[in-house]
Design a protein around this motif. Structure first.
Motif, PDB file in Angstrom:
ATOM      1  N   ASN A  32       0.810  -1.217   0.000  1.00  0.00           N
ATOM      2  CA  ASN A  32       0.000   0.000   0.000  1.00  0.00           C
ATOM      3  C   ASN A  32       0.843   1.266   0.000  1.00  0.00           C
ATOM      4  O   ASN A  32       0.317   2.364   0.176  1.00  0.00           O
ATOM      5  N   ARG A 111      -5.057   3.225  -1.848  1.00  0.00           N
ATOM      6  CA  ARG A 111      -5.004   1.757  -1.840  1.00  0.00           C
ATOM      7  C   ARG A 111      -5.859   1.138  -2.945  1.00  0.00           C
ATOM      8  O   ARG A 111      -5.739  -0.053  -3.231  1.00  0.00           O
ATOM      9  N   GLU A 115      -4.823  -2.583  -4.524  1.00  0.00           N
ATOM     10  CA  GLU A 115      -5.857  -3.583  -4.226  1.00  0.00           C
ATOM     11  C   GLU A 115      -6.664  -3.978  -5.460  1.00  0.00           C
ATOM     12  O   GLU A 115      -7.535  -4.838  -5.396  1.00  0.00           O
TER      13      GLU A 115
END
Length: 332
Positions: A32, A111, A115
């Motif tokens: 992240n 993120r 992700e």
């Protein structure tokens, strides 16, 4: 050590942590882009993630093509005419190719890239660190940057021609024989503001008879209004002001309304952006014009090319001078 895929065909951050010899939380931080992990450790983890073809959980539902068909536009703010026009240009182009666009602001939204919630990003946010962007690029994320120069196969530049815009503004004031010029800059560390300031000082240093002063602003209307008080303390009758964006110029108008000085006669203002309201000001604002929608559309087009593994090249958005009544000839 021999490493193999898990039985279900998916690699988890637990697998990466095991191979890297670190904790699961350390892997999570690294993926992240968190500064809590050292650059050396982060690099090692990202390399292992790439080697294992790690797919974030949020993208698992589309594992086959790893596409969410959503693009993120990262901005410090998305209100007001500037960002609205830019987003409109992006949205039209992305929609034509089956992608939806979401506007993202704040650190937590970063993120979305690692992700896999979004397929790619357009970034115009000086609060988004270069190092973080490069980490995501190393993970294979495709990005277009509008406010910095970064060089990576997964990053392309679509930048505004700040140098020409500044040159047009300063030379126009010089043509009008102004000898006292104020430069109203943007936030510290902002790429566009830095480019404009460098270009302006380069030109003005070649004209030693012209006196210039720099006021560091934040691109907001409120700053433009407040700085008028400081300008009047420093100058008896200010001559010309180059505001690095139109929002601050609108604030200057508001500030000078409370003084005896008349814009276009006593004080002369030129802006940059040509936001919608600038033509309705009294007098209408002289400004540097370009198409915000075109900028957004070009950025979207370049990102689509990156997502389709096509070769792209940096592009510069052209600008021009829009002459109105807020700048007159110098009055002696």
């Amino acid at each position: 050590m021999h490493w193999s895929w898990r039985k279900n065909g998916m690699v988890s951050i637990k697998d990466i942590a095991k191979k890297a010899g670190v904790s699961i939380s350390t892997v999570s931080y690294a993926l992240n882009g968190s500064p809590k992990v050292t650059e050396k450790t982060s690099k090692k983890i990202l390399e292992i993630a790439k080697e294992l073809n790690y797919v974030p959980n949020a993208a698992a539902r589309t594992l086959k093509n790893r596409a969410s068909k959503i693009i993120g536009a990262f901005m410090p703010d998305y209100g007001g005419p500037f960002f609205g026009d830019l987003l409109r240009g992006m949205r039209k182009t992305f929609n034509q190719h089956g992608y939806d666009l979401i506007a993202c602001t704040g650190k937590e939204s970063h993120r979305f890239l690692p992700e896999g919630i979004i397929d790619g990003a357009v970034i115009l946010d000086w609060n988004f660190p270069d190092e973080e962007i490069l980490r995501y690029a190393d993970l294979g994320n495709k990005m277009i940057v509008l406010d910095r120069e970064l060089h990576h196969p997964n990053i392309e530049l679509v930048l505004l021609d700040n140098h020409t815009g500044t040159e047009l503004a300063i030379n126009y004031l010089i043509k009008k024989k102004h000898q006292n010029i104020i430069l109203l800059s943007g936030p510290e560390g902002n790429f566009d503001s830095q480019q404009r300031l460098q270009a302006a000082t380069d030109i003005l240093q070649k004209h030693p008879t012209i006196h210039y002063t720099i006021y560091s602003g934040d691109f907001s209307q409120s700053f433009g209004k407040e700085v008028v008080k400081q300008i009047l303390k420093d100058w008896t009758v200010p001559t010309a002001i180059f505001s690095f964006n139109d929002d601050m110029a609108v604030g200057l108008y508001q500030g000078f309304q409370e003084t005896p000085y008349k814009i276009g006669t006593d004080v002369h203002i030129i802006g940059l952006d040509n936001i919608e309201v600038s033509k309705y000001l009294q007098p209408p604002l002289t400004t540097i014009n370009y198409s915000k929608e075109e900028w957004g559309s070009v950025a979207a087009d370049h990102l689509l090319q990156l997502l389709n593994d096509k070769k792209t090249s940096p592009q510069t958005i052209p600008v021009c001078l829009l002459e109105r009544e807020s700048v007159g000839d110098r009055n002696d």
